[in-house]
Design an enzyme around this catalytic site. Structure first.
Site, mmCIF file in Angstrom:
data_model
loop_
_atom_site.group_PDB
_atom_site.id
_atom_site.type_symbol
_atom_site.label_atom_id
_atom_site.label_comp_id
_atom_site.label_asym_id
_atom_site.label_seq_id
_atom_site.Cartn_x
_atom_site.Cartn_y
_atom_site.Cartn_z
ATOM 1 N N ASP A 162 62.351 9.690 41.580
ATOM 2 C CA ASP A 162 63.238 10.494 40.741
ATOM 3 C C ASP A 162 64.021 9.515 39.882
ATOM 4 O O ASP A 162 64.639 8.576 40.417
ATOM 5 C CB ASP A 162 64.210 11.310 41.595
ATOM 6 C CG ASP A 162 63.521 12.363 42.443
ATOM 7 O OD1 ASP A 162 62.384 12.760 42.123
ATOM 8 O OD2 ASP A 162 64.127 12.803 43.431
ATOM 9 N N GLU A 207 61.072 19.758 37.439
ATOM 10 C CA GLU A 207 62.141 18.741 37.518
ATOM 11 C C GLU A 207 61.837 17.626 36.525
ATOM 12 O O GLU A 207 60.912 16.836 36.747
ATOM 13 C CB GLU A 207 62.227 18.158 38.932
ATOM 14 C CG GLU A 207 62.547 19.186 39.997
ATOM 15 C CD GLU A 207 62.485 18.596 41.400
ATOM 16 O OE1 GLU A 207 61.895 17.517 41.603
ATOM 17 O OE2 GLU A 207 63.037 19.233 42.307
ATOM 18 N N HIS A 229 57.552 12.209 48.236
ATOM 19 C CA HIS A 229 58.579 11.200 48.505
ATOM 20 C C HIS A 229 58.357 10.580 49.879
ATOM 21 O O HIS A 229 58.533 9.384 50.065
ATOM 22 C CB HIS A 229 59.979 11.821 48.448
ATOM 23 C CG HIS A 229 60.513 12.014 47.079
ATOM 24 N ND1 HIS A 229 60.961 10.977 46.293
ATOM 25 C CD2 HIS A 229 60.683 13.134 46.345
ATOM 26 C CE1 HIS A 229 61.391 11.444 45.136
ATOM 27 N NE2 HIS A 229 61.231 12.765 45.135
ATOM 28 N N HIS A 276 61.398 14.059 38.184
ATOM 29 C CA HIS A 276 60.486 13.781 39.296
ATOM 30 C C HIS A 276 59.085 13.415 38.812
ATOM 31 O O HIS A 276 58.452 14.181 38.081
ATOM 32 C CB HIS A 276 60.398 15.000 40.221
ATOM 33 C CG HIS A 276 59.457 14.790 41.373
ATOM 34 N ND1 HIS A 276 59.890 14.402 42.611
ATOM 35 C CD2 HIS A 276 58.115 14.897 41.456
ATOM 36 C CE1 HIS A 276 58.840 14.288 43.420
ATOM 37 N NE2 HIS A 276 57.755 14.587 42.728
ATOM 38 N N ARG A 333 61.415 8.746 50.714
ATOM 39 C CA ARG A 333 62.383 9.588 51.415
ATOM 40 C C ARG A 333 61.854 9.879 52.815
ATOM 41 O O ARG A 333 60.818 10.533 52.962
ATOM 42 C CB ARG A 333 62.569 10.894 50.647
ATOM 43 C CG ARG A 333 63.558 11.856 51.272
ATOM 44 C CD ARG A 333 63.602 13.177 50.515
ATOM 45 N NE ARG A 333 63.905 12.996 49.110
ATOM 46 C CZ ARG A 333 63.518 13.832 48.145
ATOM 47 N NH1 ARG A 333 62.807 14.915 48.433
ATOM 48 N NH2 ARG A 333 63.839 13.610 46.893
#
Length: 181
Positions: free
Chosen positions: A99, A156, A92, A159, A65
């Site tokens: 994810d 999460e 990320h 994740h 990301r």
């Protein structure tokens, strides 16, 4: 740093940040292409091989990301429980986080008790107030990813990232950024 594109016969891509189906309500990425650091890529490939041997598939929601995307997510939800503060960096943005969820052989997602990016306590690992099948699926995903070298995020269920993130620099201006922003 040369990131590797995620392509595997047992991995489906459903990059939510390339669609409006995410917490910002609008697309963040221009293209639905996933990239990872070579070490994370090798670990995810191993996880996909293990999943396929069990008649399962992996569905990837996000991988590398870029920093601009991390800032957009933080602007939408500035809560460090669920979104890494972009001023500190994200795993990320290092290319070492993914994810994902599990799907059956036909590509139907397994029940995990909540959807991806459900930013509530129901998404925490170890919940016993979700259906037993969802608990078992979360444990199955966690076990599979742990066998391949990933750590889980306790908040999460989707994740996973590599340990020792300080050994991986934040990536700015890599080739993937031009395809994503």
């Amino acid at each position: 740093m040369e990131l590797l594109r995620v392509v595997h016969p047992a991995i489906d891509l459903d990059l939510r940040y390339a669609t409006a189906n995410n917490i910002t309500g609008e697309p963040i990425y221009r293209t639905a292409i996933a990239y990872l650091h070579p070490v994370a890529h090798a670990a995810l490939t191993h996880a996909a091989d293990l999943a396929r041997a069990q008649g399962l598939r992996l569905r990837v929601f996000d991988a590398y990301r870029p920093a601009f995307a991390q800032r957009r997510l933080w602007a939408a939800l500035p809560d460090a429980t669920f979104i890494a503060d972009p001023s500190l960096g994200s795993n990320h943005t290092r290319g070492i986080a993914v994810d994902l969820t599990l799907a059956d052989a036909e590509g139907r997602e397994l029940d995990m008790g909540t959807g991806f990016d459900d930013m509530s306590e129901q998404s925490f690992h170890g919940r016993t107030d979700i259906p037993v099948e969802a608990q078992a699926n979360r444990l199955r995903l966690a076990g599979l990813m742990a066998l391949c070298g990933f750590n889980f995020n306790p908040h999460e269920w989707w994740h996973y990232d590599l340990p020792s993130p300080t050994g991986y620099p934040l990536l700015e201006g890599c080739h993937a950024d031009s395809e994503m922003g």
